[in-house]
Design an enzyme around this catalytic site. Structure first.
Site, PDB file in Angstrom:
ATOM      1  N   GLY A  39       0.803  -1.377  -0.133  1.00  0.00           N
ATOM      2  CA  GLY A  39       0.109  -0.002  -0.051  1.00  0.00           C
ATOM      3  C   GLY A  39       0.776   1.331  -0.080  1.00  0.00           C
ATOM      4  N   GLY A 178       1.068  23.401   1.513  1.00  0.00           N
ATOM      5  CA  GLY A 178       0.396  22.339   2.513  1.00  0.00           C
ATOM      6  C   GLY A 178       1.385  21.995   3.727  1.00  0.00           C
ATOM      7  N   GLY A 180       0.754  20.483   6.601  1.00  0.00           N
ATOM      8  CA  GLY A 180       0.460  19.241   7.391  1.00  0.00           C
ATOM      9  C   GLY A 180       1.741  18.552   7.537  1.00  0.00           C
ATOM     10  N   GLU A 201       0.947  27.643   3.594  1.00  0.00           N
ATOM     11  CA  GLU A 201       0.254  27.304   4.384  1.00  0.00           C
ATOM     12  C   GLU A 201      -1.089  28.146   4.529  1.00  0.00           C
ATOM     13  OE1 GLU A 201      -1.159  24.450   5.844  1.00  0.00           O
ATOM     14  OE2 GLU A 201      -2.689  25.582   5.949  1.00  0.00           O
ATOM     15  N   HIS A 440      19.388   8.027  34.302  1.00  0.00           N
ATOM     16  CA  HIS A 440      20.175   9.130  33.969  1.00  0.00           C
ATOM     17  C   HIS A 440      21.442   9.041  33.457  1.00  0.00           C
ATOM     18  CE1 HIS A 440      21.083  13.258  34.678  1.00  0.00           C
ATOM     19  NE2 HIS A 440      22.315  12.883  35.319  1.00  0.00           N
TER      20      HIS A 440
HETATM   21  P1  FAD Z   1      -2.933   1.977   1.972  1.00  0.00           P
HETATM   22  O1  FAD Z   1      -1.700   1.711   2.500  1.00  0.00           O
HETATM   23  O2  FAD Z   1      -3.444   3.319   1.072  1.00  0.00           O
HETATM   24  O3  FAD Z   1      -3.396   0.868   0.884  1.00  0.00           O
HETATM   25  C1  FAD Z   1      -4.442   0.843   0.240  1.00  0.00           C
HETATM   26  C2  FAD Z   1      -4.088  -0.346  -0.812  1.00  0.00           C
HETATM   27  O4  FAD Z   1      -5.526  -0.534  -1.733  1.00  0.00           O
HETATM   28  C3  FAD Z   1      -3.318   0.340  -1.972  1.00  0.00           C
HETATM   29  O5  FAD Z   1      -2.190  -0.665  -2.045  1.00  0.00           O
HETATM   30  C4  FAD Z   1      -4.311   0.134  -3.275  1.00  0.00           C
HETATM   31  O6  FAD Z   1      -3.519  -0.068  -4.476  1.00  0.00           O
HETATM   32  C5  FAD Z   1      -5.171  -0.583  -3.076  1.00  0.00           C
HETATM   33  N1  FAD Z   1      -6.524  -0.639  -3.736  1.00  0.00           N
HETATM   34  C6  FAD Z   1      -7.271   0.485  -3.682  1.00  0.00           C
HETATM   35  N2  FAD Z   1      -8.246   0.522  -4.288  1.00  0.00           N
HETATM   36  C7  FAD Z   1      -8.386  -0.762  -4.643  1.00  0.00           C
HETATM   37  C8  FAD Z   1      -9.457  -1.772  -5.533  1.00  0.00           C
HETATM   38  N3  FAD Z   1     -10.381  -1.237  -5.903  1.00  0.00           N
HETATM   39  N4  FAD Z   1      -8.907  -2.826  -5.866  1.00  0.00           N
HETATM   40  C9  FAD Z   1      -7.811  -3.478  -5.425  1.00  0.00           C
HETATM   41  N5  FAD Z   1      -6.915  -2.722  -4.725  1.00  0.00           N
HETATM   42  C10 FAD Z   1      -7.159  -1.578  -4.377  1.00  0.00           C
HETATM   43  N6  FAD Z   1       1.386   6.766   8.536  1.00  0.00           N
HETATM   44  C11 FAD Z   1       1.979   6.458   9.557  1.00  0.00           C
HETATM   45  O7  FAD Z   1       1.312   5.683  10.418  1.00  0.00           O
HETATM   46  N7  FAD Z   1       3.514   6.803   9.789  1.00  0.00           N
HETATM   47  C12 FAD Z   1       4.028   7.572   8.961  1.00  0.00           C
HETATM   48  O8  FAD Z   1       5.285   8.087   9.078  1.00  0.00           O
HETATM   49  C13 FAD Z   1       3.464   7.947   7.925  1.00  0.00           C
HETATM   50  N8  FAD Z   1       4.190   8.789   6.755  1.00  0.00           N
HETATM   51  C14 FAD Z   1       3.538   8.857   5.517  1.00  0.00           C
HETATM   52  C15 FAD Z   1       3.901   9.567   4.533  1.00  0.00           C
HETATM   53  C16 FAD Z   1       3.514   9.875   3.204  1.00  0.00           C
HETATM   54  C17 FAD Z   1       4.403  10.687   2.629  1.00  0.00           C
HETATM   55  C18 FAD Z   1       2.348   9.681   3.342  1.00  0.00           C
HETATM   56  C19 FAD Z   1       1.550   9.687   1.762  1.00  0.00           C
HETATM   57  C20 FAD Z   1       1.528   8.708   4.357  1.00  0.00           C
HETATM   58  C21 FAD Z   1       2.120   8.544   5.417  1.00  0.00           C
HETATM   59  N9  FAD Z   1       1.545   7.998   6.427  1.00  0.00           N
HETATM   60  C22 FAD Z   1       2.144   7.449   7.684  1.00  0.00           C
HETATM   61  C23 FAD Z   1       0.274   7.306   6.133  1.00  0.00           C
HETATM   62  C24 FAD Z   1       0.017   5.803   5.798  1.00  0.00           C
HETATM   63  O9  FAD Z   1       0.628   5.706   4.531  1.00  0.00           O
HETATM   64  C25 FAD Z   1      -1.381   5.360   5.552  1.00  0.00           C
HETATM   65  O10 FAD Z   1      -2.294   5.979   6.786  1.00  0.00           O
HETATM   66  C26 FAD Z   1      -1.660   4.017   5.469  1.00  0.00           C
HETATM   67  O11 FAD Z   1      -0.828   3.436   4.340  1.00  0.00           O
HETATM   68  C27 FAD Z   1      -3.010   3.711   5.355  1.00  0.00           C
HETATM   69  O12 FAD Z   1      -3.149   2.414   5.132  1.00  0.00           O
HETATM   70  P2  FAD Z   1      -4.414   1.700   4.314  1.00  0.00           P
HETATM   71  O13 FAD Z   1      -4.137   0.176   4.515  1.00  0.00           O
HETATM   72  O14 FAD Z   1      -5.589   2.319   4.744  1.00  0.00           O
HETATM   73  O15 FAD Z   1      -4.334   2.185   2.856  1.00  0.00           O
END
Ligand code: FAD
Length: 464
Positions: A39, A178, A180, A201, A440
């Site tokens: 992901g 941004g 954030g 921002e 410490h």
């Molecule tokens: P995702 O990781 O987005 O996975 C979703 C998957 O579903 C993807 O692989 C996609 O291809 C697949 N998919 C989508 N639709 C379909 C479909 N219809 N059919 C089949 N497959 C599909 N979070 C942290 O906790 N710590 C961090 O340090 C952090 N750093 C980040 C830095 C950046 C630059 C970014 C962008 C995000 C960061 N995050 C961080 C956030 C974190 O990446 C997400 O919160 C997390 O990946 C969410 O997980 P998820 O399983 O919900 O979705």
């Protein structure tokens, strides 16, 4: 109905944990992924961003050694080599997930999944072939994608949080739109690698959407500016124009024009909901988003949604935790989610982290919150490490001394916050922490220092 088979859509930290845990708990699991396993987190998020931050930080630290008479000379940075190393690392991590899924007996399907009915999905492979699959329960973990306002034209130097990791040069001037956590982290990483950085921002402070980072947003802004970054808060981008392949001109609501060699758009993310055809399963939407209850069930009870697709705290560990909770519920042990216990971390320097209740949330929950502060300038380890910038805020109940929340800006904040998380989860009071021996010199002893302040009277604090 006894659930025997489970379909999981998406293999990020939500979906892969749901699949592995589901298999471990005896379900026959099929995991559908249209892209690479892991992901956003593994391929375009947590891991590549922390890799970049780590290399940048190591460079900054090496160059700072000149203070102690150790001079490191920077000859050149080879971004292509950095990308190769990052890709190697991602490959290793993907392999680990692949192996775990295989060992757990999870069936894999590659393609885009969409509903046919509430128990059946079709999977469309990249070649166009379609297969259908049925499941007793379904967990949607399709994540989110970066927003791209139409103001920004297609341009090789205009990137988002998915494409910035493939940038083959260190931009002389990077404009980050941004402020954030994603914008702040990448701004920090590129500044460390030598870019001049400007953050734009529209709100009055960095990290504006997170009340738990009110103090952090202000402190990070000050710290970044001290290091030479330009932070333009209260500013919106009005126009974006290509000058040539590596130059972009931006104009703003209330500032002079800027020329950038790369622009990072980091203005939020939207759930990957389109093309799932949720209406075919009879799932209700609310304002265009999935409506879920506290058990992560959609309006169709055997269909769950987790992770960035629905979460109010869209982080990797939230997604994994929700996967666990959804599985428990679908296997007959209803498990609601308490988002206040999720640590929120920003891996800039100084780092920022928060967990538990904010002061307002504590008041709303009926507590009498008091805030105590301890500055890292008073901590020996922070001084030794030359990282004494920042403060630890502890939120506790003034009557019972029960620990309610913590907000940290400073060295290793993203590690230290787990002391607070554990204390809150265990229902500890300031007295319990005060009665614990901390070694410490350590950064961790700041926890005891800050909670000790809540045990002395307000009069004593006023005199201190
Ligand atoms: P995702 O990781 O987005 O996975 C979703 C998957 O579903 C993807 O692989 C996609 O291809 C697949 N998919 C989508 N639709 C379909 C479909 N219809 N059919 C089949 N497959 C599909 N979070 C942290 O906790 N710590 C961090 O340090 C952090 N750093 C980040 C830095 C950046 C630059 C970014 C962008 C995000 C960061 N995050 C961080 C956030 C974190 O990446 C997400 O919160 C997390 O990946 C969410 O997980 P998820 O399983 O919900 O979705």
């Amino acid at each position: 109905m006894k659930i025997k088979s489970l379909i999981v859509v998406g293999s990020g930290p939500g979906g892969s944990v749901a699949a592995l845990e589901g298999a471990a708990r005896g379900l026959s699991v099929t995991l559908i992924e249209r892209d690479e396993v892991g992901g956003t987190c593994l391929n375009r998020g947590c891991i590549p961003s922390k890799f970049l931050l780590s290399k940048s930080r190591q460079l900054v630290e090496a160059l700072a050694l000149s203070d102690a008479g150790i001079v490191v000379r920077l000859e050149t940075i080879d971004p292509r080599q950095m990308i190769n190393r990052k890709n190697e690392l991602l490959g290793t991590l993907r392999q680990r997930i692949d192996q775990s899924l295989k060992a757990a007996g999870v069936r894999r399907m590659k393609g885009h999944a969409r509903f046919v009915t509430d128990h059946r999905m079709e999977v469309i492979a990249s070649g166009g072939t379609t297969e259908t699959i049925e499941g007793d329960a379904i967990i949607l973990a399709t994540g989110s994608s970066p927003n791209t306002p139409t103001l920004f034209p297609k341009h090789p130097a205009i990137v988002n949080s998915s494409t910035i990791f493939e940038l083959e040069y260190i931009p002389k001037h990077l404009v980050v739109v941004g402020g954030g956590y994603i914008g702040c982290e990448l701004a920090c990483a590129f500044q460390g690698l030598g870019s001049k950085v400007t953050i734009i921002e529209k709100e009055p402070r960095l990290l504006p959407t997170q009340p738990e980072f009110e103090m952090a947003g202000m402190l990070l802004g000050r710290s970044f500016e001290k290091r030479g970054m330009s932070i333009w808060t209260g500013t919106t981008v009005e126009s974006v124009k290509s000058v040539d392949d590596k130059r972009i001109e931006l104009s703003f609501s209330n500032r002079e024009r800027l020329e950038a060699n790369a622009v990072l758009i980091a203005v939020g993310r939207s759930p990957n909901l389109q093309d799932l055809q949720v209406s075919r399963a009879g799932i209700d939407l609310e304002n265009g988003r999935l409506r879920i209850n506290e058990y992560l069930q959609t309006s169709v009870p055997h269909i769950y949604a987790i992770g960035d697709l629905v979460s109010p705290v869209p982080l990797a560990h939230t997604a994994s935790w929700e996967a666990d909770a959804a599985l428990s519920t679908l296997l007959g042990k209803p498990t609601p989610i308490n988002y206040s216990l999720i640590p929120r971390c920003v891996y800039t320097w100084p780092q920022a982290a928060a967990v538990g209740l904010t002061e307002t949330e504590a008041k709303n929950a009926g507590y009498h919150p008091r805030l105590d502060r301890y500055h890292f300038a008073g901590n020996s380890k922070a001084l030794i490490e030359n990282e004494s910038e920042g403060v630890w805020i502890s939120i506790s109940d003034a009557q019972s001394h029960k620990l309610l929340g913590g907000q940290i800006v400073g060295p290793q904040a993203t590690e230290l916050i787990h002391l607070v998380a554990l204390a809150i989860k265990a229902g500890l009071s300031a007295r319990d922490v005060s009665d614990t021996v901390f070694a410490h010199p350590t950064l961790s002893e700041s926890f005891r220092e800050v909670v000790n302040r809540s045990l002395i009277t307000s009069k004593a604090i006023a005199n201190s």
